[in-house]
Structure formats: C-alpha cells, structure tokens
Motif scaffolding. Structure first.
Motif, PDB file in Angstrom:
ATOM      1  N   UNK A   1       0.986  -1.196   0.068  1.00  0.00           N
ATOM      2  CA  UNK A   1       0.153   0.027  -0.406  1.00  0.00           C
ATOM      3  C   UNK A   1       0.840   0.729   0.015  1.00  0.00           C
ATOM      4  N   UNK A   2       0.720   2.044  -0.629  1.00  0.00           N
ATOM      5  CA  UNK A   2       1.250   3.727  -1.014  1.00  0.00           C
ATOM      6  C   UNK A   2       0.446   4.626  -0.472  1.00  0.00           C
ATOM      7  N   UNK A   3       1.031   5.383   0.292  1.00  0.00           N
ATOM      8  CA  UNK A   3       0.961   6.440   0.943  1.00  0.00           C
ATOM      9  C   UNK A   3       2.146   7.265   0.413  1.00  0.00           C
ATOM     10  N   UNK A   4       1.159   8.904   0.170  1.00  0.00           N
ATOM     11  CA  UNK A   4       1.742  10.148  -0.072  1.00  0.00           C
ATOM     12  C   UNK A   4       2.758  10.690   1.174  1.00  0.00           C
ATOM     13  N   UNK A   5       4.100  10.841   1.147  1.00  0.00           N
ATOM     14  CA  UNK A   5       4.115  11.631   2.575  1.00  0.00           C
ATOM     15  C   UNK A   5       5.055  12.898   1.899  1.00  0.00           C
ATOM     16  N   UNK A   6       4.836  13.350   0.464  1.00  0.00           N
ATOM     17  CA  UNK A   6       5.301  14.366   0.135  1.00  0.00           C
ATOM     18  C   UNK A   6       6.306  15.190   0.430  1.00  0.00           C
ATOM     19  N   UNK A   7       7.510  14.192   1.249  1.00  0.00           N
ATOM     20  CA  UNK A   7       9.094  14.538   1.403  1.00  0.00           C
ATOM     21  C   UNK A   7       9.201  16.041   2.242  1.00  0.00           C
ATOM     22  N   UNK A   8       7.820  16.474   3.400  1.00  0.00           N
ATOM     23  CA  UNK A   8       7.742  16.769   4.034  1.00  0.00           C
ATOM     24  C   UNK A   8       7.526  15.759   5.674  1.00  0.00           C
TER      25      UNK A   8
END
Lengths: 383, 328, 293
Positions: A73-80
């Motif tokens: 499962x992928x989740x977007x951590x947005x580099x922040x």
C-alpha cells in the motif's frame, strides 16, 4: 458396486483437493507499506521508486517466497514532515503493515521514525543520507544507502588522492542532506590539507544560477566543485558553470563532483556541459554481475527505459525484505530481527550488511562514474 | 446572530463543548485523532485571520508568518533554553502578537491591495529569516523530537499525559473553544461595533472620533496572537519543525478557510476550517485533484456566495422560513 | 574585479528584463482596473509549458513558441476577465476579485501538477548553448534574445500607450473611468483589451523564462512574488516605474548573490518593498495621482 467404490476414493480425493486447495493456496501475505513522495518537489523520487517496487513485486509474487505473497500500500508522504507523519499514521491504522519502506527526504524520514518505533514496525530506508537517522541507534530503522559520512569522507579522500585536488568550492541546497554532505566534505578535505575557497548554499527556490556561477568564476583556480542538489537545480548549475567557463564542459579546468541525487540520464539533458563530471552512483548500469544484467533487462522490458539508481534502490528494498522472509521471518518483529542479522545480501546496488546502528556498512554500493566526451560513463574503479 | 438570546448562546457553547468531548470517542484511532487536532489548529488560525480580515476589514495575507513565529519562538524556548512549556507558549503568543502589531504599522497607512502586498512581503521575509538564520532556527535542517506538553497531574485525578493523542486533542480543542468564547465576547461588545465601523469606512469612522490606527493595531495584535497560539500547538503536536510548514501558501489556505466558511462571522471560520481540513483527507483517492477542488471551492464561493457557508446556511434557513410562512 | 561587476550587471539586466515583462502585465491591469490578478503567475507557467510542448511535441522552433505562449496567455487573460473580473465588477468589492484569483491560482497550479506531473522539465533551446565571450564577460545567445525581445516589446508597448488612440484611451480609463466613459470610450472593452495584453505579456515572459527556470507547475509562483514587489516599488499602474524597478530587482539579485548570499535575495528585495511602502508608497516614479493609498 465395486467399480464405483474404486473410483469413489480418487473422486473424493479430487473433491477434497478442490475444496482444500484454495484454502491452502490462500497465501499467507506479507504486507509492505510504502511512504513515498508522490506529490511535491520530491515527487520524481516517488514515481521512480514505485516503478522499481512494482517490478520486484511482480517477480516475487510469481512464485511467492516461503509460501508468502507480498501486498503493498502506497501513501504520499510528500517529502515533508507533517504530511509524512499523517501518511504514516494512516498507513499503520488502515493497512497494518509488517514492514515499511521510505522515505526519500531526510526530514520526512526523521519525522516518521518515532511513529514506526512506537508501532513496532521496521522501517527500511534507501534514500535519506542524514546521519541523524541511524547514528543515535534506532532499533526499528534500517538504511541500506551509505550515509553522508560514508559518502563524503570517501569522495573527499579520493578527490585529494586520485585527482590531486587542492582547492574546492562547495555548492549545496540548504537541506539536511545538502548541508550535511557539504560539511563532511569540508571537514575531510581540510583535514587532508585542501582548501575550501567558498561554500555557497542555496534554497530550493533559486532558479537562476548564472550569478552563482559568475561568483564561482571569480574565485581563481578551482580543482573540484562538489555539488549537492537535486536534478532540476543540478542541471542549471552544470550549464551555468560551463557557460562561465569554469568547468571542463565549458573549456575550464574544474571538475564537478556529484552524488546519488542525479539520475542516470542527466548527461543527456545537460549535454556537453556535463563532460568531466565525476559522481557517486549507487547503481552502476555497466556492472556485469548477473543480478544487475537481469534487472536491467527486466526493467527495460517492462518500462521501455533505462533504470536509475532510484529504481534500483526501491527494487533492492523489496528484494531484501524477500530475503528476510526467505530466512524465516513472517511478521514485523521477526522481519526486524531478520534485517538486523543481514550479513551477506547481494542487491543490484551492491551488498548489504548492517552494523549495530542498522546502517549498511558495505562500501561496494558506492561506485564512481566519470562522464566521457560522448556522454557515456567511464567507471572509475576507485572502490 | 445578535438576536439570539443569551440562553440560546450558552446552550450553543455547551453543545459545542459536548460535541468536542464526544468526537474522539466516535472517531477512534490514531489517524482520526491527528486529523481532529489539525482541525482544531486550523480553526484557531482561521479565527485569528477572520478577526483581522472579516471584522476589522484588513486584507492580511501574512497569517502564515504569525503561525510560524509562534511555533518557532515557543519551540526554541523549550528546546534551546529549557523554558517550561506553558511559559514558552505565552512567549510564542506574545511574540506573534507583537509581530502583528508591527505589521499593523503598515496597515494603518495602507489600504486594500497595498496592505495585501505588504503583508505578503512580511510573510516572505519572515519565512526567509526562519529558513536562513540556521544558527538560531536550524532552518531546513529542522528541529526534531519536540516533546508534547508536559503531563498535568491534578490532585485526585489520573495524570493527563499528552503523549496520548486524545488528551492532546482535548487540550487544543478546549483552548480553541476558549478563544472562540473570548472573541465572541469582544465582537459583541462595543469594540465589535468600532471594528465594524472601521471595516466599512475608516475615513468616516475617524470623523466619529474613532482612532482607527489604534483599533487596527489591536485587531492585528489579537489576530496574530491567536495565529501564534496555533503555531505553539503545532510544534508539540507534530514533533518536527521545519520552515516549509510556514511558506506563504499557508496564508492562502487559511484565507480559503475563512472565505469558504464565511468571513465576518465566528462560526464561518470554524466551519470553513473543519470542512477544508477534512475534505482533502476524504478526497485522498483523487490525489492531486483534491487541491484543485480547494481552489475551485474558493473561486466559486467568492463568485457566487461571498458570504460562504454561513451565507448559504442563512439562505437555506430563510427559504425554510418562507416555506413555513407561506403555508400559514 | 571589474569583470565580475560587469558580468553580474549583465546577469542582473537579463533577469531584470524578464521580471519587467511579468510585472508590466500586473501594473497594466492595476492601472486600468485597480485589481490584482493573482493567477498572473500561472499564466507565466502555462505560457512556459505551451512553449515547451510546442517545441518538443510539435517540433516547432523556439522563436515561434514564444508566439504560441503569447497567444495562450492572451486567451487565459480573456477567460479570467470574463469569468471573474467582469462579473465581480458589478458587485464593486475591492478585495473579492483578488481572493477569487487566489482560488484560480491554486486550481491552475494543481491542475498543471496533475497533467504535467511534478518532474521538472528541462526546457532547452539551441540558444543557451551558444556562448559569447567579450572582454572577460560571457553571455549566451539566449540572453541576447531575452534582452532584444523584451526591449522591443516594451518599446512597442510604450509607443502604443503614448501614441495610439487605444493607448491613450487606456491611460484615460486608468486616470478617471467615469469621465473616460463620458467621452465615448467603452471601459469594459478597454479592460478586456488590457487583460488580454497583460496576460499575453505574462505568457511570453514564461516562454523566455522557461530555459532559465526549473520548469515545474510552480515555476511562475517563484517569480510572481518578486513581480508584486516590483510593481509596488515602481508604483502601481506606472509603466516607467515598473521598468526601472524590474531592472533594479534583477540587479539586486545578482549583486546580492555575489557579495552576500543567494538566500538573502528575497529578504533584500522585500525589505526594500516594505521600506518603500513605509516611506513612499506611491513608488519610485510617482505620477501625480489622487490615490487613496
């Protein structure tokens, strides 16, 4: 009566298998969580990581490992840090992974580490260089990429010894990774006897590097210019330095030194200005080992493009998890223990052995490449 | 509305308090507690901005600066100089309030678009200082492992440990409710009328003897202080502090919450903040398009319903009232 | 030493002329409508992207792509005026249109993000590789193009404003809309013209900025805040002031990088902005305007 009886047993057997079959084949699964930057300035990391991951999963799930299949499962951590924290909590809450891979950016990784530790889920990292990730000793965090200390000392020493460099100008983005790497180079190079003529940091919002290149040009004879920045700005810097006549690619004498953040294919974008560039890559596509050749072939077939180190890292992360499962792990706790015990894993980026802070200490993941006039790579066998 | 009786308002507060108390029990799990706390923080930010924008009529695009200053001042006090949390909290709030009053120096002389740009410039400068003064703020390197507020041990009660996300939510939401109450009192007092007069036409207001400069400064101070308080909670809630969290786009997000909810009211920012905080979470499947929806919401509201949700609610209530009336 | 100063001056003027193109649009709109279009930044970005795709997907030449970007910008300006400024004008609110355009800006940026992706595009033109070295300084053919196109555009705009009837009408409308209306000028048409013109400038600016910038959906946003500063420093609605201020900001950028630190650019520029607002809000070159500043 007898005939049917003889046939009854096999029939019952077949029926039994047909019923039990799906139940047996109902695979045990290992759940992998992926915290990757899918939006934001680091989004190209996430996009490429995902491709590497998908390739690995496709290969592994054909036969499974030890009876286990892998789901992700992928989740977007947005580099922040804030989105990463939220994404991590959501991932744990909803998916309950057995192991998590991520993040790319040091800031985000540092933010999610406490959450992972609290939930007792191992975190496998292959992209963040900050020393703070492993140095204090975090039992639930593992890093297969060499940290900024390992990379920096190595490249500074090689610059001094193999390139006879005595003067340097440091160019870095103002992030954890950029500043950290520049500092390590500075310390090592100065200790060896070299001189740092200038250290110029810049924010991720700086676009025009002509002024910076002009400033560099005014500093006199520079042997090497270590550059720590992402692709977008990296391209501009290389072009500007060449325009200013500083680097080899522009008729000057300085050699740009770079690291793993620049993907394979950088030269094609930068053109002649990148001639003479020497950089660390953690993936050597000219590596002749079978595992690498197979990876490159499979990748090209699936995606019709050449793999970069980002693809390779992501691929290795999944393969390492598979290796741990092969050695008997089946849940978060045992995966953690299995990772810690890794001594001789061989991946496409190199070998993995974790020390007691869960940092991979094998240096064969560091390869040096020099850009030739025809824009292809010359592998410098410095390691 | 002003017409509502004191009893009705008291009931309203009680209902709100009960709702806040009940929420974490309905929406369980770490993930929801986090979202609820973010909601509460955003409500604070929106309330602060609305006080300046909706009530005093000053277009302030610099709310992100006060948010960031509150966060950094309080966190640095705690982490670098060992100041106790609540003292640091007060410090952060006061610092932001003062910064607001400094911005007010521009507000008293400029109007409309000039003020908007000036406040934007203020936000940019603040962000750049937070980013570049690395020896003080750590800049992009970030400050990590920020502890939650220290546990509170009241005699006779179990220790309230703020590592527990529910406890932290109650703290932030409770504080927000308190701020709402205080702002409500201010707005209903003669001060509210003064601010309205300034908002409508500060030249005429001067002729009524109103010292517009002083009241604008007041409004900015309060609005900025509230924004700063949100920042103080932010630090100990997330645990990590980087300047990027306070980039100028934050100002636009907070502005959206105020406008979509309904500026010039107090319920407006609350609704707008809650809606625009939870909406992206629910729309996560749409991915990047959720932010397009954000922008679209803001534009459409301004074009067709500038009073936001509050205006929409009133329109609906009026319609229902008409219907009821017409059947008699 | 002297060559460094000369070089940074060249760098500053090249950058500055790009900023002028972007800021001019803002100042024109403000002069005529007393409004700010926050989505101006995204017109710049969209102009850049259209130029990029025209070159790389359709194989067009760079110079032609500048024209394409100009058209794209013009169209966007027309759309935003029709959809937002014209309807809101009737409501007479000072700030609502600004806020609406903030919404449009957020929409556009994230729509671009969804369409074009977050990976930065390398906008290469054949002209950035061609370097000239004269008396110790260097400049690329690209920068020459930038200066030539900007100068010609600004000169044309100037001529338009001062010499043609439409141009004078524009100035009339910005001075006093009611009277202009009484004199038979249709202010709404003029406003539309201004928008189209201003946004065309933005689009064109984008096409020329793209080789300089890192091309992502947020590229325009990085320029717009400086454009605001320029407009204020130069004086809202004042064309000469904007040109002066734009070049000044470009020079500030290159010299701050040389002698201080690239990270301080924004602080210096915005510090100057706040200083101007505090001391001389009408800008460097102020016309005699009865401005309720």
């Amino acid at each position: 009566m007898r005939k049917p009886a003889i046939f009854t047993l096999p029939v019952i057997g077949v029926i039994a298998c047909a019923v039990a079959g799906p139940a047996l084949a109902q695979d045990k699964t290992i759940k992998i969580g992926a915290l990757l930057p899918i939006s934001g300035p680091g989004a190209y990391f996430g996009a490429q990581d995902k491709q590497g991951v998908e390739l690995a999963l496709e290969q592994l799930n054909k036969a499974g490992v030890n009876g286990y299949k892998f789901t992700i499962q992928y989740e977007d951590s947005a580099c922040a840090p804030l989105p990463a924290t939220q994404a991590a909590k959501r991932l744990i809450e909803q998916f309950k992974p057995d192991v998590v891979i991520g993040e790319e950016c040091s800031d985000a990784t540092l933010a999610i580490m406490p959450t992972m530790a609290q939930a007792k889920i191992p975190l496998l990292n292959a992209g963040s260089s900050s020393i703070k990730i492993t140095d204090p000793g975090n039992p639930w965090t593992f890093r297969i990429m060499p940290n900024e200390l390992m990379q920096g000392v190595d490249i500074a020493t090689n610059a001094y010894n193999k390139l006879n460099a005595r003067t340097a100008v440091l160019l870095n983005e103002n992030t954890n990774a950029g500043i950290g790497n520049a500092k390590v180079f500075n310390d090592t190079f100065t200790k060896l006897g070299g001189k740092i003529l200038a250290e110029i940091g810049f924010g991720r919002d700086i676009n025009d590097f002509t002024a910076i290149a002009t400033r560099v040009a005014g500093l006199g004879k520079i042997d090497v210019i270590p550059t720590y920045t992402l692709e977008g700005q990296g391209l501009k810097i290389t072009q500007a330095l060449a325009q200013a006549g500083v680097t080899k690619g522009g008729g000057g004498g300085s050699i740009q030194l770079g690291t793993i953040w620049l993907p394979f294919g950088f030269e094609q974008k930068a053109g002649q200005t990148s001639i003479g560039y020497i950089r660390i890559v953690q993936f050597d596509p000219t590596d002749q080992r079978d595992i690498v050749r197979n990876f490159v072939t499979a990748f090209k077939e699936k995606y019709k493009a050449d793999p970069t180190h980002l693809h390779a890292h992501a691929y290795d992360q999944i393969m390492l998890i598979a290796d741990v499962v092969k050695r008997g792990a089946k849940d978060a706790e045992s995966i953690r223990d299995g990772l810690a015990a890794t001594k001789a894993f061989s991946g496409v980026t190199g070998s993995v052995e974790f020390d007691k802070t869960n940092q991979n200490i094998k240096m064969d993941t560091i390869h040096y490449m020099e850009t030739k006039p025809d824009l292809s790579w010359n592998a410098l066998k410095w390691n | 509305m002003r017409g509502r009786s004191i009893a009705a308002r008291r009931l309203g507060f009680l209902a709100a308090a009960l709702a806040i108390a009940a929420l974490p029990m309905v929406l369980t799990g770490n993930y929801w507690q986090t979202n609820l706390t973010i909601c509460a923080i955003n409500v604070l930010l929106a309330l602060g901005l609305d006080f300046i924008l909706g009530y005093a009529g000053q277009l302030n695009l610099g709310q992100s600066a006060f948010y960031g200053l509150g966060a950094y001042v309080s966190v640095l006090l705690v982490m670098k100089w060992g100041v106790p949390f609540w003292v640091a909290f007060a410090g952060g709030v006061m610092f932001s309030g003062c910064a607001g009053m400094i911005l007010a120096l521009f507000a008293v002389r400029l109007r409309g678009h000039y003020l908007a740009i000036a406040s934007l410039g203020f936000a940019v400068i603040t962000y750049q200082i937070l980013l570049n003064w690395i020896s003080l703020t750590q800049g992009p390197l970030g400050i990590y492992a920020i502890p939650p507020p220290p546990a509170i041990a009241l005699p006779g009660l179990p220790v309230i440990d703020f590592h527990n996300p529910t406890a932290l939510f109650y703290l932030v939401a409770g504080f927000t409710l308190l701020v709402y109450f205080l702002l409500d009192q201010i707005v209903r007092s003669p001060i509210g009328e003064t601010l309205t007069a300034i908002r409508e036409d500060d030249v005429s207001a001067a002729s009524l003897g109103i010292n517009a400069a002083a009241w604008k400064t007041f409004a900015f101070g309060i609005g900025a202080a509230v924004g700063g308080a949100a920042g103080c909670f932010y630090g100990s809630f997330v645990g990590t502090l980087v300047p990027d969290a306070f980039f100028i786009t934050e100002s636009f997000t907070i502005l959206s919450m105020v406008i979509v909810g309904g500026m010039g009211t107090l319920t407006g920012p609350v609704c707008g903040a809650i809606l625009l905080t939870l909406l992206p979470e629910l729309l996560r499947e749409i991915g990047d398009l959720r932010l397009v929806v954000y922008g679209a919401a803001l534009t459409l509201v301004v074009l067709f319903m500038p009073g936001g949700l509050v205006q929409a609610a009133r329109a609906v209530r009026a319609k229902l009232g008409d219907l009821r009336g017409s059947t008699r | 030493m002297a060559t460094i100063v000369a070089q940074q001056a060249i760098n500053g003027i090249v950058l500055g002329s790009l900023y002028v193109l972007v800021a001019l649009g803002l100042t024109l709109i403000y002069g005529v409508l007393v409004q700010i279009n926050f989505a101006h930044a995204d017109f710049v970005t969209l102009g850049a992207f259209s130029a990029y795709f025209f070159m790389h997907a359709l194989g067009g030449s760079y110079l032609a792509s500048i024209g394409v970007a100009l058209l794209v910008g013009a169209t966007l300006g027309w759309l935003v005026n029709v959809a937002i400024f014209a309807p809101l004008q009737r409501k007479g609110s000072e700030l609502l249109p600004l806020i609406a355009t903030i919404g449009v800006s957020v929409m556009l940026q994230n729509a671009m993000l969804a369409w074009f992706g977050p990976v930065p595009y390398a906008f290469e033109t054949p002209y950035s590789a061609r370097v000239f070295r004269v008396a110790g300084t260097f400049f690329t053919l690209q920068s020459i193009i930038i200066i030539v196109v900007s100068t010609v555009t600004i000169a044309l705009l100037y001529a338009f404003m001062k010499l043609t009837f439409l141009g004078k009408a524009l100035r009339a409308v910005s001075q006093d809309r009611e009277t202009a209306g009484l004199m038979g000028i249709n202010p709404n048409r003029l406003i539309m013209l201004t928008f189209v013109l201003a946004s065309a400038l933005a689009g064109m600016g984008g096409a020329m900025l793209a080789p300089v910038l890192v091309l992502t959906p947020f590229a325009g946003a990085s320029v717009i805040v400086k454009a605001f500063a320029i407009v204020i420093i130069g004086g809202f609605g004042n064309v000469e002031g904007t040109i002066l201020a734009g070049l000044l900001v470009g020079l500030i950028e290159s010299f701050t990088t040389q002698y201080l630190d690239p990270g301080l650019i924004d602080i210096v520029v915005f510090g100057l902005l706040l200083l101007m607002l505090a001391l001389r809000p009408t800008g460097l070159v102020s016309e005699k305007r009865e401005e309720n500043v």
